[in-house]
Write a protein that holds these residues in place. Structure first.
Motif: not given
Length: 377
Positions: A182-188, A213-218, A334-350
């Motif tokens: 996936k390529n997560p949508e911003p803020n989702a 998480l919901c409380q931290k970032v409504p 939240l690291k994945y929300v703030r850093n889409p590149e990290l998310y994509h790297l981990h997805a590819l690594n998996a």
């Protein structure tokens, strides 16, 4: 044509490890394969594999053993692969008289915590010792040993170190995996929990982390996807209470998917979770779902289990966490929300690690060869 018979009490005849992987691998290599299960009734042939299954799991031990004995006598296998101690004991006479091999495939703790839950102290101690002796006896009777996980080799691998044995992890065949990076949508984000819904398997730990998480970032749009079901009535009441307590705005609950479509069922997920409690039994387990998440290309957040660390080391496609530390888990998300590149790297690594090291194709031939050699005289 050599014959191999699978005997199992508590696994279904179409169990993913037995039917979809081991039995089909042997079939493809020229073996005549039969599965006998005591979990559900079925009699017929599926994909070239003969099934003779009975729904007698709640019957007495003698009836179960007699059923297995009759199947052995009628089928006349050269090798028998047993998933539980009772199957090993039941095949004892046939193995001795016909010089067949008896392979004990150890995939579950015996006794499991659920087996002992019905007993009170001090009876629980007595039952634990009794069941452990049965496990040891099955190891003694078997001619060969297979272990699904390194952390479950004790004590049989040490008591019977002179017997041929192998480690055969739960890697899935790529044919049953639907890749969906996936390529997560911003803020989702879509956060996914799969499997048995219970306290032990971590549903409350998952809800606590998501709630924080919901409380931290409504402003973050979070969808919760649950694929699974409760087993006991107490789990159903527990889960209902959790749903009322947390009242998430966007939650979807789906029934368990058929094995062949399991990865399709969580295709929409961005992150997959398994936050089971870290008790002795869970800690020494290597969760099967982990490899399906990898194959689908999903970053994961898992309980920091010894079984995972010993088998895989540090994850390159997710995090191992304290399942009760909602604060730390929410920060990982939240690291994945703030850093889409990290998310994509981990997805590819998996996906890459699944293709290179953790799929059935990497171990299938060694399993077939182990069964072949088990009957060499």
């Amino acid at each position: 044509m050599p014959k191999v018979l699978f005997l199992t009490t508590s696994h279904s005849y179409n169990d993913d490890r037995i039917f979809y992987h081991q039995a089909k691998a042997l079939r493809d290599n020229g073996y005549e394969v039969k599965i006998c299960s005591l979990y559900a009734a079925y009699n017929g042939v599926i994909d070239g594999i003969e099934i003779e299954s009975y729904a007698i799991l709640e019957e007495n031990i003698e009836k179960k053993m007699e059923t297995f004995r009759k199947v052995c006598d009628n089928f006349q296998p050269q090798a028998i692969i047993c998933s539980e101690p009772l199957a090993v004991v039941a095949s004892k006479k046939f193995v001795k008289e016909h010089h067949a091999s008896c392979i004990f495939d150890v995939t579950e703790w015996y006794p499991s915590m659920s087996m002992l839950d019905r007993y009170r102290f001090p009876a629980k101690i007595f039952q634990a010792v009794k069941f452990s002796l049965i496990q040891w006896y099955a190891g003694f009777l078997s001619t060969h040993l297979i272990f699904g996980e390194r952390t479950k080799t004790f004590p049989l691998a040490y008591f019977f170190c002179f017997k041929k044995q192998m480690i055969l992890p739960y890697y899935p065949d790529p044919v049953y995996i639907s890749e969906n990076i996936k390529n997560p949508e911003p803020n989702a984000l879509t956060l996914c929990y799969t499997g048995q819904i219970s306290k032990d398997k971590g549903i409350e730990n998952f809800f606590k982390a998501v709630d924080l998480l919901c409380q931290k970032v409504p402003a973050l749009h979070i969808k919760i996807l649950i694929i699974g079901s409760t087993v006991q009535e107490s789990d159903e009441l527990y889960f209902s209470a959790l749903l009322k307590k947390y009242s998430f705005n966007n939650i979807e609950i789906r029934k368990p998917a058929a094995f062949e479509r399991f990865t399709e069922a969580f295709a929409d997920a961005d992150l997959c979770f398994d936050l089971r409690e870290i008790n002795f039994e869970n800690n020494h387990s290597l969760p099967i779902k982990l490899f399906y998440f990898m194959g689908a290309g999903k970053p994961v957040i898992y309980s920091n289990l010894k079984g995972i660390r010993k088998h895989m080391g540090t994850l390159s496609f997710g995090s191992l966490v304290d399942p009760q530390n909602a604060e730390a888990i929410s920060e990982v998300i939240l690291k994945y929300v703030r850093n889409p590149e990290l998310y994509h790297l981990h997805a590819l690594n998996a996906r890459n690690e699944f293709e290179r090291k953790y799929n059935w194709g990497t171990i299938k031939d060694s399993f077939v060869d182990f069964v072949k050699k088990s009957n060499d005289k």
